[in-house]
Scaffold this motif. Structure first.
Motif, PDB file in Angstrom:
ATOM      1  N   PHE A  83      12.115 -23.628  66.653  1.00 37.59           N
ATOM      2  CA  PHE A  83      11.936 -24.222  65.317  1.00 37.59           C
ATOM      3  C   PHE A  83      10.518 -24.168  64.767  1.00 37.59           C
ATOM      4  O   PHE A  83      10.281 -24.572  63.642  1.00 37.59           O
ATOM      5  CB  PHE A  83      12.374 -25.693  65.334  1.00 37.59           C
ATOM      6  N   MET A  84       9.547 -23.772  65.606  1.00 46.10           N
ATOM      7  CA  MET A  84       8.188 -23.663  65.078  1.00 46.10           C
ATOM      8  C   MET A  84       7.431 -22.527  65.759  1.00 46.10           C
ATOM      9  O   MET A  84       7.625 -22.284  66.949  1.00 46.10           O
ATOM     10  CB  MET A  84       7.433 -25.001  65.193  1.00 46.10           C
TER      11      MET A  84
ATOM     12  N   ASP B 108      -1.159 -20.535  64.414  1.00 42.75           N
ATOM     13  CA  ASP B 108       0.185 -19.974  64.654  1.00 42.75           C
ATOM     14  C   ASP B 108       0.987 -19.958  63.348  1.00 42.75           C
ATOM     15  O   ASP B 108       1.672 -18.988  63.030  1.00 42.75           O
ATOM     16  CB  ASP B 108       0.960 -20.830  65.678  1.00 42.75           C
ATOM     17  N   ALA B 109       0.881 -21.073  62.609  1.00 40.98           N
ATOM     18  CA  ALA B 109       1.633 -21.177  61.352  1.00 40.98           C
ATOM     19  C   ALA B 109       1.110 -20.178  60.325  1.00 40.98           C
ATOM     20  O   ALA B 109       1.884 -19.526  59.620  1.00 40.98           O
ATOM     21  CB  ALA B 109       1.529 -22.611  60.819  1.00 40.98           C
ATOM     22  N   LEU B 110      -0.231 -20.038  60.261  1.00 41.28           N
ATOM     23  CA  LEU B 110      -0.820 -19.098  59.287  1.00 41.28           C
ATOM     24  C   LEU B 110      -0.408 -17.659  59.609  1.00 41.28           C
ATOM     25  O   LEU B 110      -0.080 -16.882  58.708  1.00 41.28           O
ATOM     26  CB  LEU B 110      -2.346 -19.217  59.276  1.00 41.28           C
ATOM     27  N   ASP B 111      -0.400 -17.330  60.908  1.00 39.94           N
ATOM     28  CA  ASP B 111       0.020 -15.965  61.290  1.00 39.94           C
ATOM     29  C   ASP B 111       1.483 -15.722  60.897  1.00 39.94           C
ATOM     30  O   ASP B 111       1.843 -14.650  60.413  1.00 39.94           O
ATOM     31  CB  ASP B 111      -0.153 -15.753  62.802  1.00 39.94           C
TER      32      ASP B 111
ATOM     33  N   THR C 148       3.970 -27.900  56.796  1.00 41.84           N
ATOM     34  CA  THR C 148       3.973 -29.330  57.126  1.00 41.84           C
ATOM     35  C   THR C 148       3.282 -29.523  58.461  1.00 41.84           C
ATOM     36  O   THR C 148       3.715 -28.951  59.459  1.00 41.84           O
ATOM     37  CB  THR C 148       5.423 -29.843  57.271  1.00 41.84           C
ATOM     38  N   LYS C 149       2.228 -30.317  58.445  1.00 36.11           N
ATOM     39  CA  LYS C 149       1.635 -30.703  59.733  1.00 36.11           C
ATOM     40  C   LYS C 149       2.395 -31.940  60.194  1.00 36.11           C
ATOM     41  O   LYS C 149       2.401 -32.954  59.498  1.00 36.11           O
ATOM     42  CB  LYS C 149       0.156 -31.012  59.583  1.00 36.11           C
TER      43      LYS C 149
ATOM     44  N   ILE D  53       7.480 -24.133  57.343  1.00 33.28           N
ATOM     45  CA  ILE D  53       6.957 -23.986  58.702  1.00 33.28           C
ATOM     46  C   ILE D  53       6.275 -25.285  59.113  1.00 33.28           C
ATOM     47  O   ILE D  53       5.376 -25.780  58.420  1.00 33.28           O
ATOM     48  CB  ILE D  53       5.925 -22.837  58.759  1.00 33.28           C
ATOM     49  N   SER D  54       6.706 -25.833  60.232  1.00 32.25           N
ATOM     50  CA  SER D  54       6.069 -27.045  60.764  1.00 32.25           C
ATOM     51  C   SER D  54       5.157 -26.664  61.914  1.00 32.25           C
ATOM     52  O   SER D  54       5.432 -25.708  62.636  1.00 32.25           O
ATOM     53  CB  SER D  54       7.128 -28.016  61.271  1.00 32.25           C
ATOM     54  N   TYR D  55       4.093 -27.436  62.096  1.00 39.53           N
ATOM     55  CA  TYR D  55       3.189 -27.207  63.224  1.00 39.53           C
ATOM     56  C   TYR D  55       2.542 -28.541  63.581  1.00 39.53           C
ATOM     57  O   TYR D  55       2.732 -29.545  62.893  1.00 39.53           O
ATOM     58  CB  TYR D  55       2.131 -26.141  62.864  1.00 39.53           C
ATOM     59  N   GLY D  56       1.758 -28.539  64.662  1.00 44.70           N
ATOM     60  CA  GLY D  56       1.115 -29.789  65.096  1.00 44.70           C
ATOM     61  C   GLY D  56       1.761 -30.289  66.377  1.00 44.70           C
ATOM     62  O   GLY D  56       2.841 -29.818  66.768  1.00 44.70           O
TER      63      GLY D  56
END
Ligand SMILES: Cc1cc2nc3c(=O)[nH]c(=O)nc-3n(C[C@H](O)[C@H](O)[C@H](O)COP(=O)(O)OP(=O)(O)OC[C@H]3O[C@@H](n4cnc5c(N)ncnc54)[C@H](O)[C@@H]3O)c2cc1C
Length: 308
Positions: free
Chosen positions: A34-35, A42-45, A60-61, A279-282
């Motif tokens: 899911f992420m 990672d999200a930017l790539d 979304t962080k 895209i979620s990250y954190g």
């Protein structure tokens, strides 16, 4: 609501599990579905890759319900830096965040100032919309009031609305005076039967009713309508309905989560519909991940497979 969904949503709120489960290695590797990764990089790539196939993204962080106001300042500063990076890399990314991540539980005024600072910078540097996620029903009305106030001051704000609530149609009526940008979702929280439709079929019917109402409005008014769902039947019905109502393709858009129904996402893009991938990250992914499992309890098998 099914028992498995109830249990998973209960687990999403359990304090002990929130603290301990994220350290279990097999869960850590299962969230990759899911992420793209925990880090912003990672999200930017991932966003860069989506850009090559003409698919903009929403970032979304992960985080919610901070307990110290200073944590909200760190979140604000994170988003301010993110805006610079997005502009530098010339990416097409919108931001979506939870008000309780900025301190909504602790000070509405502080949250407002923090949110406004981010919104103004989004407007100046990216020229796009910043979205407010909708959290559990305890926050619905205060979030709507917050949204109306900020929308009167800054044009570039959108709000998520949940079709499972009995109040949804009334809430949208209440919002029309500010020409809202709306993302319609089914709703991801554990809600009581007197607040939200307990049966999936009723939620789906409500979603369809509200989507028709929004498309009618979008035809004549300056409102942006986004459908945040992976429900293929529902999306096909909405597309047919949009044709029947004479709503042009560019007046509607679909938003889906990273890693879910990717083939269908590509099909929509090929058909010429606007699609954004969230895209979620954190590292604060536990409650969010449990809500993803609850949406499709068979995902639990995927977690179990990772144990072996
Ligand atoms: C862009 C976006 C933003 C969102 N923001 C919010 C918000 O602010 N507040 C909020 O309450 N909710 C939010 N949600 C979540 C939403 O409320 C639903 O819980 C979620 O979208 C699942 O419902 P569905 O519409 O996809 O329909 P469902 O009927 O749940 O699913 C339709 C089909 O999609 C697939 N699917 C759905 N979810 C999953 C999953 N997790 N894993 C694998 N397959 C799946 C399944 O095949 C399922 O049959 C958001 C969803 C999206 C897409």
């Amino acid at each position: 609501m099914s028992i498995s969904r109830s249990i998973l949503l209960w687990a999403s709120e359990n304090k002990w599990m929130r603290k301990n489960v994220p350290s279990f290695g097999f869960v850590k590797s299962a969230i990759k579905k899911f992420m793209p990764g925990e880090k912003l990089e990672d999200a930017l790539d991932a966003a860069q890759k989506f850009k090559t196939v003409n698919t903009p993204t929403i970032f979304t962080k992960l985080g919610e319900n901070i307990t110290d106001l200073s944590e909200g300042l760190v979140v604000r500063d994170h988003y301010l830096k993110l805006i610079d990076q997005v502009a530098e890399r010339n990416l097409d990314i919108e931001i979506s965040l939870k008000l309780t991540q900025l301190g909504f539980d602790l000070s509405v005024d502080e949250t407002y100032e923090r949110f406004k600072t981010i919104t103004k910078k989004v407007n100046e540097n990216l020229g796009n919309v910043i979205w407010i996620d909708m959290e559990g029903s305890a926050y619905t009305q205060t979030t709507i009031e917050f949204y109306k106030k900020i929308k009167n001051e800054c044009e570039n704000v959108g709000l998520c609305i949940q079709a499972y609530l009995y109040s949804t149609e009334k809430d949208i009526d209440n919002l029309l005076s500010v020409n809202p940008n709306i993302r319609l979702v089914k709703g991801a929280y554990k809600e009581a039967r007197d607040i939200a439709f307990p049966n999936k079929k009723d939620v789906d019917n409500s979603y369809l009713r509200v989507s028709k109402m929004l498309m009618q409005t979008a035809k004549g008014k300056n409102v942006r309508v986004a459908f945040g769902t992976h429900d293929e039947d529902l999306i096909n019905t909405i597309i047919n309905e949009s044709k029947y109502l004479g709503v042009p393709k560019d007046k509607i858009e679909f938003q889906m989560l990273y890693g879910i129904k990717t083939n269908f996402q590509n099909e929509l893009v090929k058909l010429g519909y606007k699609l954004k991938v969230l895209i979620s990250y954190g590292d604060f992914w536990y409650p969010w991940y449990m809500r993803r499992l609850a949406e499709r309890p068979s995902n639990v098998w995927f977690v179990l497979k990772n144990i072996f």
